[in-house]
Design a protein around this motif. Structure first.
Motif, PDB file in Angstrom:
ATOM      1  N   PHE A  62       4.316  10.929  32.709  1.00 45.61           N
ATOM      2  CA  PHE A  62       4.040  12.334  32.980  1.00 45.61           C
ATOM      3  C   PHE A  62       5.264  13.080  33.493  1.00 45.61           C
ATOM      4  CE2 PHE A  62       1.498  15.922  33.638  1.00 45.61           C
ATOM      5  CZ  PHE A  62       1.669  16.413  34.922  1.00 45.61           C
ATOM      6  N   SER A  63       6.071  12.440  34.296  1.00 40.94           N
ATOM      7  CA  SER A  63       7.217  13.122  34.904  1.00 40.94           C
ATOM      8  C   SER A  63       8.277  13.535  33.885  1.00 40.94           C
ATOM      9  CB  SER A  63       7.845  12.226  35.973  1.00 40.94           C
ATOM     10  OG  SER A  63       8.329  11.030  35.400  1.00 40.94           O
ATOM     11  N   LEU A  64       8.184  13.060  32.665  1.00 43.99           N
ATOM     12  CA  LEU A  64       9.144  13.443  31.627  1.00 43.99           C
ATOM     13  C   LEU A  64       8.756  14.739  30.926  1.00 43.99           C
ATOM     14  CD1 LEU A  64       9.913  10.013  29.944  1.00 43.99           C
ATOM     15  CD2 LEU A  64      11.045  11.105  31.888  1.00 43.99           C
ATOM     16  N   TYR A  65       7.560  15.243  31.216  1.00 47.53           N
ATOM     17  CA  TYR A  65       7.031  16.389  30.483  1.00 47.53           C
ATOM     18  C   TYR A  65       7.145  17.677  31.287  1.00 47.53           C
ATOM     19  CZ  TYR A  65       5.067  13.197  27.056  1.00 47.53           C
ATOM     20  OH  TYR A  65       4.921  12.244  26.087  1.00 47.53           O
ATOM     21  N   THR A  66       7.742  18.680  30.668  1.00 48.97           N
ATOM     22  CA  THR A  66       7.649  20.034  31.184  1.00 48.97           C
ATOM     23  C   THR A  66       6.274  20.562  30.797  1.00 48.97           C
ATOM     24  OG1 THR A  66      10.015  20.322  30.926  1.00 48.97           O
ATOM     25  CG2 THR A  66       8.677  22.320  31.130  1.00 48.97           C
ATOM     26  N   MET A  67       5.612  21.202  31.737  1.00 49.20           N
ATOM     27  CA  MET A  67       4.220  21.601  31.528  1.00 49.20           C
ATOM     28  C   MET A  67       4.052  23.108  31.584  1.00 49.20           C
ATOM     29  SD  MET A  67       2.757  18.668  31.165  1.00 49.20           S
ATOM     30  CE  MET A  67       1.042  19.147  31.237  1.00 49.20           C
ATOM     31  N   GLY A  68       3.039  23.572  30.874  1.00 50.68           N
ATOM     32  CA  GLY A  68       2.761  25.002  30.886  1.00 50.68           C
ATOM     33  C   GLY A  68       1.283  25.285  30.750  1.00 50.68           C
TER      34      GLY A  68
ATOM     35  N   ALA B  34      -7.413  34.981  24.679  1.00 50.35           N
ATOM     36  CA  ALA B  34      -8.602  35.812  24.786  1.00 50.35           C
ATOM     37  C   ALA B  34      -9.206  35.995  23.400  1.00 50.35           C
ATOM     38  CB  ALA B  34      -8.247  37.153  25.398  1.00 50.35           C
ATOM     39  N   PRO B  35     -10.497  36.332  23.327  1.00 50.08           N
ATOM     40  CA  PRO B  35     -11.140  36.534  22.019  1.00 50.08           C
ATOM     41  C   PRO B  35     -10.399  37.565  21.181  1.00 50.08           C
ATOM     42  CG  PRO B  35     -12.774  36.474  23.758  1.00 50.08           C
ATOM     43  CD  PRO B  35     -11.439  36.484  24.438  1.00 50.08           C
ATOM     44  N   GLY B  36     -10.069  37.191  19.959  1.00 51.22           N
ATOM     45  CA  GLY B  36      -9.415  38.107  19.051  1.00 51.22           C
ATOM     46  C   GLY B  36      -7.943  38.333  19.301  1.00 51.22           C
ATOM     47  N   LYS B  37      -7.383  37.591  20.237  1.00 51.36           N
ATOM     48  CA  LYS B  37      -5.966  37.759  20.567  1.00 51.36           C
ATOM     49  C   LYS B  37      -5.200  36.467  20.347  1.00 51.36           C
ATOM     50  CE  LYS B  37      -6.540  41.510  23.884  1.00 51.36           C
ATOM     51  NZ  LYS B  37      -6.159  42.023  25.239  1.00 51.36           N
ATOM     52  N   GLU B  38      -3.876  36.592  20.319  1.00 53.31           N
ATOM     53  CA  GLU B  38      -3.040  35.425  20.162  1.00 53.31           C
ATOM     54  C   GLU B  38      -2.904  34.682  21.497  1.00 53.31           C
ATOM     55  OE1 GLU B  38      -0.192  37.029  16.510  1.00 53.31           O
ATOM     56  OE2 GLU B  38       0.668  36.604  18.479  1.00 53.31           O
ATOM     57  N   ARG B  39      -2.574  33.417  21.378  1.00 58.27           N
ATOM     58  CA  ARG B  39      -2.342  32.616  22.573  1.00 58.27           C
ATOM     59  C   ARG B  39      -1.075  33.121  23.272  1.00 58.27           C
ATOM     60  NH1 ARG B  39      -3.375  26.235  22.061  1.00 58.27           N
ATOM     61  NH2 ARG B  39      -5.132  27.213  20.971  1.00 58.27           N
ATOM     62  N   GLU B  40      -1.152  33.247  24.599  1.00 57.01           N
ATOM     63  CA  GLU B  40      -0.024  33.796  25.343  1.00 57.01           C
ATOM     64  C   GLU B  40       0.345  32.925  26.533  1.00 57.01           C
ATOM     65  OE1 GLU B  40      -1.017  37.646  26.897  1.00 57.01           O
ATOM     66  OE2 GLU B  40      -2.472  36.856  28.332  1.00 57.01           O
ATOM     67  N   PHE B  41       1.603  33.008  26.900  1.00 52.44           N
ATOM     68  CA  PHE B  41       2.134  32.261  28.031  1.00 52.44           C
ATOM     69  C   PHE B  41       1.546  32.777  29.338  1.00 52.44           C
ATOM     70  CE2 PHE B  41       5.137  30.132  30.678  1.00 52.44           C
ATOM     71  CZ  PHE B  41       5.585  31.053  31.614  1.00 52.44           C
TER      72      PHE B  41
ATOM     73  N   CYS C 265      -3.633  23.868  28.525  1.00 51.23           N
ATOM     74  CA  CYS C 265      -2.511  23.150  29.120  1.00 51.23           C
ATOM     75  C   CYS C 265      -1.628  22.648  27.981  1.00 51.23           C
ATOM     76  CB  CYS C 265      -3.086  21.994  29.928  1.00 51.23           C
ATOM     77  SG  CYS C 265      -1.921  20.846  30.603  1.00 51.23           S
ATOM     78  N   GLY C 266      -0.312  22.756  28.148  1.00 55.31           N
ATOM     79  CA  GLY C 266       0.609  22.301  27.128  1.00 55.31           C
ATOM     80  C   GLY C 266       1.754  21.504  27.723  1.00 55.31           C
ATOM     81  N   ALA C 267       2.356  20.666  26.897  1.00 54.49           N
ATOM     82  CA  ALA C 267       3.442  19.808  27.360  1.00 54.49           C
ATOM     83  C   ALA C 267       4.532  19.686  26.317  1.00 54.49           C
ATOM     84  CB  ALA C 267       2.904  18.410  27.693  1.00 54.49           C
ATOM     85  N   ARG C 268       5.741  19.535  26.831  1.00 58.40           N
ATOM     86  CA  ARG C 268       6.877  19.258  25.948  1.00 58.40           C
ATOM     87  C   ARG C 268       7.783  18.284  26.695  1.00 58.40           C
ATOM     88  NH1 ARG C 268       9.911  22.420  21.690  1.00 58.40           N
ATOM     89  NH2 ARG C 268      11.989  21.486  21.614  1.00 58.40           N
ATOM     90  N   PRO C 269       8.109  17.168  26.087  1.00 58.69           N
ATOM     91  CA  PRO C 269       8.990  16.212  26.763  1.00 58.69           C
ATOM     92  C   PRO C 269      10.398  16.780  26.904  1.00 58.69           C
ATOM     93  CG  PRO C 269       8.563  15.500  24.516  1.00 58.69           C
ATOM     94  CD  PRO C 269       7.681  16.677  24.754  1.00 58.69           C
ATOM     95  N   TYR C 270      10.946  16.671  28.094  1.00 57.68           N
ATOM     96  CA  TYR C 270      12.318  17.110  28.388  1.00 57.68           C
ATOM     97  C   TYR C 270      12.539  18.586  28.077  1.00 57.68           C
ATOM     98  CZ  TYR C 270      13.070  12.068  28.450  1.00 57.68           C
ATOM     99  OH  TYR C 270      12.998  10.720  28.720  1.00 57.68           O
ATOM    100  N   GLY C 271      11.472  19.348  28.095  1.00 51.65           N
ATOM    101  CA  GLY C 271      11.597  20.763  27.772  1.00 51.65           C
ATOM    102  C   GLY C 271      12.159  21.597  28.909  1.00 51.65           C
ATOM    103  N   SER C 272      12.405  22.854  28.611  1.00 53.74           N
ATOM    104  CA  SER C 272      12.872  23.819  29.599  1.00 53.74           C
ATOM    105  C   SER C 272      11.704  24.696  30.026  1.00 53.74           C
ATOM    106  CB  SER C 272      13.978  24.690  29.014  1.00 53.74           C
ATOM    107  OG  SER C 272      14.194  25.821  29.827  1.00 53.74           O
TER     108      SER C 272
ATOM    109  N   ASP D 243       4.813  28.060  20.239  1.00 48.80           N
ATOM    110  CA  ASP D 243       5.594  27.197  19.347  1.00 48.80           C
ATOM    111  C   ASP D 243       6.419  26.172  20.109  1.00 48.80           C
ATOM    112  OD1 ASP D 243       6.367  29.751  16.841  1.00 48.80           O
ATOM    113  OD2 ASP D 243       4.565  28.595  17.254  1.00 48.80           O
ATOM    114  N   TYR D 244       6.692  26.450  21.383  1.00 42.27           N
ATOM    115  CA  TYR D 244       7.533  25.554  22.175  1.00 42.27           C
ATOM    116  C   TYR D 244       6.769  24.322  22.637  1.00 42.27           C
ATOM    117  CZ  TYR D 244      11.353  24.386  25.376  1.00 42.27           C
ATOM    118  OH  TYR D 244      12.396  23.765  26.001  1.00 42.27           O
ATOM    119  N   ILE D 245       5.444  24.412  22.624  1.00 42.38           N
ATOM    120  CA  ILE D 245       4.596  23.321  23.099  1.00 42.38           C
ATOM    121  C   ILE D 245       4.466  22.242  22.037  1.00 42.38           C
ATOM    122  CG2 ILE D 245       2.279  22.700  23.841  1.00 42.38           C
ATOM    123  CD1 ILE D 245       3.821  24.258  25.930  1.00 42.38           C
ATOM    124  N   GLN D 246       4.550  20.993  22.472  1.00 39.17           N
ATOM    125  CA  GLN D 246       4.402  19.880  21.536  1.00 39.17           C
ATOM    126  C   GLN D 246       3.010  19.266  21.595  1.00 39.17           C
ATOM    127  OE1 GLN D 246       7.786  17.303  21.524  1.00 39.17           O
ATOM    128  NE2 GLN D 246       6.810  15.718  20.289  1.00 39.17           N
ATOM    129  N   TYR D 247       2.399  19.271  22.786  1.00 35.65           N
ATOM    130  CA  TYR D 247       1.073  18.678  22.954  1.00 35.65           C
ATOM    131  C   TYR D 247       0.169  19.687  23.668  1.00 35.65           C
ATOM    132  CZ  TYR D 247       3.675  14.409  22.017  1.00 35.65           C
ATOM    133  OH  TYR D 247       4.484  13.458  21.456  1.00 35.65           O
TER     134      TYR D 247
END
Length: 126
Positions: A29-35, A40-47, A96-103, A111-115
């Motif tokens: 888990f400690s290798l993953y940058t998390m977000g 919302a309904p009818g909208k795009e996924r947002e940070f 919840c999203g994760a990317r290994p060694y991400g910023s 698009d930056y999320i891997q999992y």
């Protein structure tokens, strides 16, 4: 490959508070940058928020800054999103999203999320 599972969503009134959790399994888990992202309904996924691998730094969308706090517990393989002063416009499925060694600073688009987790629904309504 890490698996993510969100929990803690629900229905609450404006001004209320809620804490979401995201439990990770299947990877260091400690290798993953998390977000956290939301959709919302009818909208795009947002940070919404992101956190560095150590948990020392966090970043927030302007819409939630000062109301939401993201944290992580690497010993429990879990990240959290404390949401205060909730508004109807916070209603969304939270992912919840994760990317290994991400910023964490660059984690601003889906698009930056891997999992991804499957999400948990938060509804803010009177």
């Amino acid at each position: 490959q890490v698996q993510l599972e969100e929990s803690g969503g629900g229905l609450l009134q404006p001004g209320g508070s809620l804490r979401l959790s995201c439990a990770a399994s299947g990877g260091p888990f400690s290798l993953y940058t998390m977000g956290w992202f939301r959709q919302a309904p009818g909208k795009e996924r947002e940070f919404v928020a992101s956190i560095t691998r150590s948990g020392s730094s966090t970043y927030y969308a302007d819409s939630v800054k000062g109301r939401f706090t993201m944290s992580r517990d690497n010993a429990k393989n879990t990240v959290y999103l404390q949401m205060n002063s909730l508004k109807p416009e916070d209603t969304a499925v939270y992912f919840c999203g994760a990317r290994p060694y991400g910023s964490a600073q660059q984690m601003r688009t889906p698009d930056y999320i891997q999992y991804w987790g499957k999400g948990t629904l938060v509804t803010v309504s009177s």
